[in-house]
Design a protein around this motif. Sequence first.
Motif, short mmCIF file in Angstrom:
data_model
loop_
_atom_site.label_atom_id
_atom_site.label_comp_id
_atom_site.label_asym_id
_atom_site.label_seq_id
_atom_site.Cartn_x
_atom_site.Cartn_y
_atom_site.Cartn_z
N ALA A 85 0.83 -1.21 0.00
CA ALA A 85 0.00 0.00 0.00
C ALA A 85 0.87 1.26 0.00
O ALA A 85 0.56 2.23 -0.70
N LEU A 86 1.95 1.25 0.79
CA LEU A 86 2.86 2.40 0.80
C LEU A 86 3.54 2.59 -0.55
O LEU A 86 3.69 3.72 -1.02
N ALA A 87 3.93 1.49 -1.18
CA ALA A 87 4.57 1.59 -2.50
C ALA A 87 3.61 2.15 -3.54
O ALA A 87 3.97 3.02 -4.34
N ILE A 88 2.37 1.68 -3.53
CA ILE A 88 1.37 2.19 -4.46
C ILE A 88 1.07 3.66 -4.15
O ILE A 88 1.01 4.50 -5.06
N GLY A 89 0.93 3.99 -2.88
CA GLY A 89 0.69 5.38 -2.48
C GLY A 89 1.83 6.29 -2.90
O GLY A 89 1.61 7.40 -3.38
N GLU A 90 3.07 5.83 -2.74
CA GLU A 90 4.24 6.61 -3.14
C GLU A 90 4.23 6.85 -4.65
O GLU A 90 4.49 7.95 -5.12
N GLY A 91 3.90 5.81 -5.41
CA GLY A 91 3.85 5.94 -6.87
C GLY A 91 2.80 6.93 -7.32
O GLY A 91 3.05 7.78 -8.19
N VAL A 92 1.62 6.84 -6.74
CA VAL A 92 0.53 7.76 -7.10
C VAL A 92 0.89 9.19 -6.69
O VAL A 92 0.70 10.14 -7.46
N ALA A 93 1.41 9.37 -5.47
CA ALA A 93 1.79 10.70 -4.99
C ALA A 93 2.90 11.28 -5.85
O ALA A 93 2.87 12.47 -6.20
N ARG A 94 3.90 10.48 -6.22
CA ARG A 94 5.02 10.95 -7.05
C ARG A 94 4.51 11.41 -8.41
O ARG A 94 4.91 12.46 -8.90
N ALA A 95 3.61 10.65 -9.01
CA ALA A 95 3.06 11.03 -10.32
C ALA A 95 2.27 12.34 -10.22
O ALA A 95 2.41 13.22 -11.07
N SER A 96 1.46 12.46 -9.19
CA SER A 96 0.66 13.67 -9.00
C SER A 96 1.53 14.90 -8.75
O SER A 96 1.33 15.95 -9.36
N VAL A 97 2.50 14.76 -7.85
CA VAL A 97 3.38 15.89 -7.52
C VAL A 97 4.25 16.25 -8.72
O VAL A 97 4.44 17.42 -9.02
N SER A 98 4.76 15.25 -9.43
CA SER A 98 5.59 15.51 -10.62
C SER A 98 4.80 16.30 -11.65
O SER A 98 5.31 17.25 -12.26
N SER A 99 3.56 15.92 -11.87
CA SER A 99 2.70 16.62 -12.83
C SER A 99 2.46 18.06 -12.41
O SER A 99 2.57 18.98 -13.22
N ARG A 100 2.17 18.26 -11.14
CA ARG A 100 1.91 19.62 -10.63
C ARG A 100 3.16 20.49 -10.70
O ARG A 100 3.09 21.66 -11.08
N LEU A 101 4.32 19.92 -10.37
CA LEU A 101 5.57 20.67 -10.45
C LEU A 101 5.90 21.04 -11.90
O LEU A 101 6.36 22.15 -12.17
N ALA A 102 5.68 20.12 -12.82
CA ALA A 102 5.97 20.37 -14.23
C ALA A 102 5.10 21.51 -14.78
O ALA A 102 5.55 22.33 -15.57
N GLU A 103 3.84 21.56 -14.34
CA GLU A 103 2.93 22.61 -14.80
C GLU A 103 3.36 23.98 -14.29
O GLU A 103 3.17 24.98 -14.97
N SER A 104 3.92 24.05 -13.09
CA SER A 104 4.26 25.34 -12.50
C SER A 104 5.67 25.81 -12.86
O SER A 104 6.01 26.95 -12.60
N ALA A 105 6.47 24.95 -13.48
CA ALA A 105 7.85 25.32 -13.82
C ALA A 105 7.88 26.13 -15.11
O ALA A 105 7.11 25.89 -16.03
N PRO A 106 8.78 27.12 -15.17
CA PRO A 106 8.92 27.87 -16.42
C PRO A 106 9.46 26.98 -17.54
O PRO A 106 10.07 25.94 -17.27
N ASP A 107 9.25 27.37 -18.78
CA ASP A 107 9.78 26.62 -19.92
C ASP A 107 11.29 26.48 -19.78
O ASP A 107 11.98 27.45 -19.45
N GLY A 108 11.80 25.29 -20.04
CA GLY A 108 13.23 25.05 -19.98
C GLY A 108 13.73 24.62 -18.62
O GLY A 108 14.92 24.38 -18.42
N VAL A 109 12.83 24.54 -17.63
CA VAL A 109 13.21 24.08 -16.29
C VAL A 109 12.42 22.81 -15.99
O VAL A 109 11.20 22.83 -15.95
N ALA A 110 13.14 21.71 -15.81
CA ALA A 110 12.50 20.45 -15.45
C ALA A 110 12.57 20.30 -13.94
O ALA A 110 13.63 20.49 -13.34
N VAL A 111 11.45 20.00 -13.32
CA VAL A 111 11.37 19.86 -11.86
C VAL A 111 10.89 18.45 -11.54
O VAL A 111 9.92 17.98 -12.11
N ALA A 112 11.59 17.79 -10.62
CA ALA A 112 11.19 16.45 -10.21
C ALA A 112 11.42 16.29 -8.72
O ALA A 112 12.39 16.79 -8.17
N PRO A 113 10.50 15.60 -8.05
CA PRO A 113 10.71 15.35 -6.62
C PRO A 113 11.86 14.39 -6.42
O PRO A 113 12.11 13.52 -7.26
#
Length: 183
Positions: A19-47
């Motif tokens: 359950a923790l592994a699945i939760g981590e995967g889902v949270a990582r995908a969600s946070v990665s998507s949100r960070l990518a949307e808020s980053a300026p062009d040319g800046v890659a952001v990853a947790p």
Amino acid sequence: MRRRTWILLAATLITVVGALAIGEGVARASVSSRLAESAPDGVAVAPSGLVLWGLVSGSMPVTLTVDADTLQRAIAGNLPEGQEDADIRDIRIDEYIYIDLVRESPIGEVPIEVAVRPAVSDGTLTTQIVSVTASGFELPVSVLDGVSLSPGSGLVNSGCLALRDARVEDDTVVLTADARRGC
């Protein structure tokens, strides 16, 4: 009875870890998507690190990767008033950040190559001049005293990110930061 207890404990442990592994995967995908949307062009952001722990603690480590074109736009857009005579022609990233610029002088335009090292000072991305070369001649770094070749705060959202470190890696600048809750 002992065997049944061990089997039950093992099954419970496997379920919790799964359950923790699945939760981590889902949270990582969600946070990665949100960070990518808020980053300026040319800046890659990853947790980086455990995303679930970052969400619980309110501060999550992130890695930002900045390419040369984005860095060039940020530095050119941050030239202070009075330095407009410095025309940035190109930036390349290798061992350092190499800035090719042309400055107006009494004898005309002078091509200058400045090598800078990225640094973090008080949570802001800055640059430290390492060497200055004009028309193939090494000049003292002091010739550029008062000249700012810093990308400024427009490159990263300093309200959301607390920068910790900056380094050159291959042909990019890699920043490590802590993302605050609500960003």
